[in-house]
Design a protein around this motif. Structure first.
Motif, PDB file in Angstrom:
ATOM      1  N   SER A 182      40.242  38.647  29.264  1.00 15.12           N
ATOM      2  CA  SER A 182      40.054  39.426  30.489  1.00 15.12           C
ATOM      3  C   SER A 182      40.206  38.543  31.722  1.00 15.12           C
ATOM      4  O   SER A 182      40.858  38.923  32.711  1.00 15.12           O
ATOM      5  CB  SER A 182      38.662  40.068  30.489  1.00 15.12           C
ATOM      6  OG  SER A 182      38.419  40.739  31.708  1.00 15.12           O
ATOM      7  N   ARG A 183      39.643  37.335  31.679  1.00 13.64           N
ATOM      8  CA  ARG A 183      39.763  36.396  32.800  1.00 13.64           C
ATOM      9  C   ARG A 183      41.225  35.999  33.011  1.00 13.64           C
ATOM     10  O   ARG A 183      41.706  35.911  34.142  1.00 13.64           O
ATOM     11  CB  ARG A 183      38.937  35.135  32.528  1.00 13.64           C
ATOM     12  CG  ARG A 183      37.447  35.348  32.362  1.00 13.64           C
ATOM     13  CD  ARG A 183      36.728  35.489  33.698  1.00 13.64           C
ATOM     14  NE  ARG A 183      35.302  35.414  33.507  1.00 13.64           N
ATOM     15  CZ  ARG A 183      34.578  34.305  33.651  1.00 13.64           C
ATOM     16  NH1 ARG A 183      35.162  33.178  33.985  1.00 13.64           N
ATOM     17  NH2 ARG A 183      33.281  34.322  33.461  1.00 13.64           N
ATOM     18  N   ILE A 184      41.929  35.735  31.911  1.00 16.49           N
ATOM     19  CA  ILE A 184      43.343  35.354  32.000  1.00 16.49           C
ATOM     20  C   ILE A 184      44.142  36.443  32.693  1.00 16.49           C
ATOM     21  O   ILE A 184      44.924  36.185  33.621  1.00 16.49           O
ATOM     22  CB  ILE A 184      43.926  35.081  30.593  1.00 16.49           C
ATOM     23  CG1 ILE A 184      43.347  33.786  30.015  1.00 16.49           C
ATOM     24  CG2 ILE A 184      45.451  34.991  30.646  1.00 16.49           C
ATOM     25  CD1 ILE A 184      43.697  33.553  28.556  1.00 16.49           C
ATOM     26  N   LYS A 185      43.944  37.680  32.267  1.00 17.18           N
ATOM     27  CA  LYS A 185      44.727  38.787  32.831  1.00 17.18           C
ATOM     28  C   LYS A 185      44.361  39.040  34.285  1.00 17.18           C
ATOM     29  O   LYS A 185      45.217  39.393  35.102  1.00 17.18           O
ATOM     30  CB  LYS A 185      44.530  40.037  31.971  1.00 17.18           C
ATOM     31  CG  LYS A 185      45.188  39.884  30.605  1.00 17.18           C
ATOM     32  CD  LYS A 185      44.799  40.991  29.653  1.00 17.18           C
ATOM     33  CE  LYS A 185      45.402  40.722  28.279  1.00 17.18           C
ATOM     34  NZ  LYS A 185      44.993  41.713  27.274  1.00 17.18           N
ATOM     35  N   SER A 186      43.084  38.843  34.608  1.00 23.89           N
ATOM     36  CA  SER A 186      42.650  39.017  35.993  1.00 23.89           C
ATOM     37  C   SER A 186      43.313  37.987  36.900  1.00 23.89           C
ATOM     38  O   SER A 186      43.809  38.311  37.989  1.00 23.89           O
ATOM     39  CB  SER A 186      41.131  38.895  36.077  1.00 23.89           C
ATOM     40  OG  SER A 186      40.689  38.998  37.419  1.00 23.89           O
ATOM     41  N   VAL A 187      43.357  36.728  36.452  1.00 24.89           N
ATOM     42  CA  VAL A 187      43.993  35.667  37.239  1.00 24.89           C
ATOM     43  C   VAL A 187      45.492  35.923  37.356  1.00 24.89           C
ATOM     44  O   VAL A 187      46.081  35.777  38.439  1.00 24.89           O
ATOM     45  CB  VAL A 187      43.729  34.286  36.603  1.00 24.89           C
ATOM     46  CG1 VAL A 187      44.607  33.224  37.249  1.00 24.89           C
ATOM     47  CG2 VAL A 187      42.260  33.903  36.762  1.00 24.89           C
ATOM     48  N   LEU A 188      46.132  36.317  36.272  1.00 24.53           N
ATOM     49  CA  LEU A 188      47.579  36.577  36.300  1.00 24.53           C
ATOM     50  C   LEU A 188      47.922  37.698  37.270  1.00 24.53           C
ATOM     51  O   LEU A 188      48.948  37.646  37.960  1.00 24.53           O
ATOM     52  CB  LEU A 188      48.085  36.915  34.897  1.00 24.53           C
ATOM     53  CG  LEU A 188      48.183  35.738  33.920  1.00 24.53           C
ATOM     54  CD1 LEU A 188      48.501  36.241  32.518  1.00 24.53           C
ATOM     55  CD2 LEU A 188      49.243  34.739  34.378  1.00 24.53           C
ATOM     56  N   ARG A 189      47.060  38.707  37.340  1.00 26.67           N
ATOM     57  CA  ARG A 189      47.318  39.814  38.285  1.00 26.67           C
ATOM     58  C   ARG A 189      47.311  39.324  39.727  1.00 26.67           C
ATOM     59  O   ARG A 189      48.076  39.802  40.559  1.00 26.67           O
ATOM     60  CB  ARG A 189      46.290  40.932  38.100  1.00 26.67           C
ATOM     61  CG  ARG A 189      46.583  41.856  36.928  1.00 26.67           C
ATOM     62  CD  ARG A 189      45.787  43.148  37.039  1.00 26.67           C
ATOM     63  NE  ARG A 189      44.355  42.895  36.962  1.00 26.67           N
ATOM     64  CZ  ARG A 189      43.677  42.861  35.814  1.00 26.67           C
ATOM     65  NH1 ARG A 189      44.302  43.023  34.674  1.00 26.67           N
ATOM     66  NH2 ARG A 189      42.378  42.642  35.809  1.00 26.67           N
ATOM     67  N   ARG A 190      46.441  38.367  40.032  1.00 22.69           N
ATOM     68  CA  ARG A 190      46.368  37.840  41.394  1.00 22.69           C
ATOM     69  C   ARG A 190      47.641  37.082  41.771  1.00 22.69           C
ATOM     70  O   ARG A 190      47.961  36.958  42.950  1.00 22.69           O
ATOM     71  CB  ARG A 190      45.148  36.920  41.546  1.00 22.69           C
ATOM     72  CG  ARG A 190      43.818  37.605  41.328  1.00 22.69           C
ATOM     73  CD  ARG A 190      42.691  36.872  42.033  1.00 22.69           C
ATOM     74  NE  ARG A 190      42.494  35.527  41.567  1.00 22.69           N
ATOM     75  CZ  ARG A 190      41.625  35.182  40.612  1.00 22.69           C
ATOM     76  NH1 ARG A 190      40.927  36.113  40.004  1.00 22.69           N
ATOM     77  NH2 ARG A 190      41.479  33.917  40.262  1.00 22.69           N
ATOM     78  N   TYR A 191      48.347  36.589  40.777  1.00 24.72           N
ATOM     79  CA  TYR A 191      49.571  35.825  41.027  1.00 24.72           C
ATOM     80  C   TYR A 191      50.826  36.688  41.020  1.00 24.72           C
ATOM     81  O   TYR A 191      51.902  36.210  41.341  1.00 24.72           O
ATOM     82  CB  TYR A 191      49.721  34.702  39.992  1.00 24.72           C
ATOM     83  CG  TYR A 191      48.974  33.449  40.361  1.00 24.72           C
ATOM     84  CD1 TYR A 191      49.645  32.313  40.797  1.00 24.72           C
ATOM     85  CD2 TYR A 191      47.587  33.395  40.285  1.00 24.72           C
ATOM     86  CE1 TYR A 191      48.956  31.152  41.147  1.00 24.72           C
ATOM     87  CE2 TYR A 191      46.884  32.252  40.631  1.00 24.72           C
ATOM     88  CZ  TYR A 191      47.569  31.135  41.065  1.00 24.72           C
ATOM     89  OH  TYR A 191      46.882  29.998  41.418  1.00 24.72           O
ATOM     90  N   GLN A 192      50.678  37.946  40.648  1.00 27.59           N
ATOM     91  CA  GLN A 192      51.845  38.821  40.623  1.00 27.59           C
ATOM     92  C   GLN A 192      52.289  39.134  42.038  1.00 27.59           C
ATOM     93  O   GLN A 192      51.467  39.389  42.932  1.00 27.59           O
ATOM     94  CB  GLN A 192      51.528  40.132  39.882  1.00 27.59           C
ATOM     95  CG  GLN A 192      51.391  39.958  38.379  1.00 27.59           C
ATOM     96  CD  GLN A 192      50.986  41.249  37.689  1.00 27.59           C
ATOM     97  OE1 GLN A 192      50.610  42.222  38.346  1.00 27.59           O
ATOM     98  NE2 GLN A 192      51.068  41.265  36.379  1.00 27.59           N
ATOM     99  N   LYS A 193      53.585  39.145  42.235  1.00 22.34           N
ATOM    100  CA  LYS A 193      54.128  39.476  43.547  1.00 22.34           C
ATOM    101  C   LYS A 193      53.988  40.980  43.789  1.00 22.34           C
ATOM    102  O   LYS A 193      54.165  41.775  42.879  1.00 22.34           O
ATOM    103  CB  LYS A 193      55.607  39.071  43.633  1.00 22.34           C
ATOM    104  CG  LYS A 193      55.816  37.560  43.560  1.00 22.34           C
ATOM    105  CD  LYS A 193      57.280  37.212  43.636  1.00 22.34           C
ATOM    106  CE  LYS A 193      57.475  35.693  43.546  1.00 22.34           C
ATOM    107  NZ  LYS A 193      58.903  35.318  43.575  1.00 22.34           N
ATOM    108  N   PRO A 194      53.680  41.375  45.031  1.00 21.91           N
ATOM    109  CA  PRO A 194      53.549  42.793  45.328  1.00 21.91           C
ATOM    110  C   PRO A 194      54.832  43.549  44.990  1.00 21.91           C
ATOM    111  O   PRO A 194      55.936  43.070  45.218  1.00 21.91           O
ATOM    112  CB  PRO A 194      53.288  42.824  46.844  1.00 21.91           C
ATOM    113  CG  PRO A 194      52.772  41.458  47.168  1.00 21.91           C
ATOM    114  CD  PRO A 194      53.443  40.526  46.212  1.00 21.91           C
TER     115      PRO A 194
END
Length: 227
Positions: free
Chosen positions: A111-123
């Motif tokens: 869950s933490r991994i996916k949360s961090v990855l979402r923050r790095y996704q470009k809009p």
């Protein structure tokens, strides 16, 4: 997505590597700073995220975090047995994106991994409507219609349908669905509860819930919406 996992405890590393691969990630495993530095020097851009144990036999995860952050913009999560505010703050000040203290549940780490990855996704351009056969999801209003008539869904039922609508044509495992529901809702949703939500969605959206054509079961794998 590929993950660089650096963990000197081979038992923990093996278990983590297996769990990450089961969740669809590919992994490169290192047991010390030197081998991880070599991997990063050769091709750091292949990784979507790095998981670094803080205490390693020939150094620390801090060294690796510094190397990653100096060379690129790849997220880093620390794995540590040190529940010490000073060490945590120092890691975050170096640019680490999150940390998790051992022992931890694998599901929490995912869950933490996916949360961090979402923050790095470009809009990206968000769809205002998603169509699944005769069902239309209005993402801005948070409403669902079938054949033009509004269908009343609970928050988790809507979230589950939105996950399906965002992955049309893809097979989603039960574990992937559980991870995304739990992460967003902030509550633990177990396997039996997921079965209930799938059943409720089918009862509300399918023409014949006993023979579903919208949310299809892919035997031995999971569920799929669309072709």
């Amino acid at each position: 997505m590929k993950i660089l996992l650096v963990e000197d405890d081979k038992t923990i590393a093996s278990g983590l590597e297996y769990s990450l691969q089961q969740d669809g990630f590919s992994t490169v495993l290192c047991h010390d700073v030197a081998s991880a530095q070599q991997v990063l020097a050769e091709d750091m851009d292949q990784f979507a995220i790095c998981l670094f144990d803080l205490q390693l036999p020939d150094g620390s995860g801090y060294e690796l975090c510094k190397m990653v952050k100096e060379r690129g913009d790849i997220p880093v999560i620390f794995l540590t047995v040190i529940d010490d505010e000073v060490n945590v703050v120092m890691g975050l000040d170096m640019g680490a994106d999150d940390y998790i203290t051992k022992p931890f549940r694998v599901r929490e780490l995912l869950s933490r991994i996916k949360s961090v990855l979402r923050r790095y996704q470009k809009p990206s351009q968000t769809k205002t409507t998603i169509d699944i056969d005769t069902v239309r999801i209005h993402t801005l209003e948070g409403k669902v219609h079938k054949n033009g008539a509004e269908i009343s869904l609970t928050a988790l039922e809507y979230r589950l349908l939105l996950i399906f609508g965002s992955h049309i044509g893809q097979v989603l495992t039960r574990n992937q669905l559980l991870e995304q529901i739990w992460d967003v809702a902030g509550d633990f949703v177990n396997d039996n509860t997921l079965t209930v939500y799938i059943k409720r969605l089918r009862e509300k959206l399918e023409d014949d819930p006993g023979h579903p054509t919208l949310i299809k079961t892919v035997r031995g794998l999971g569920y799929k919406v669309g072709d």
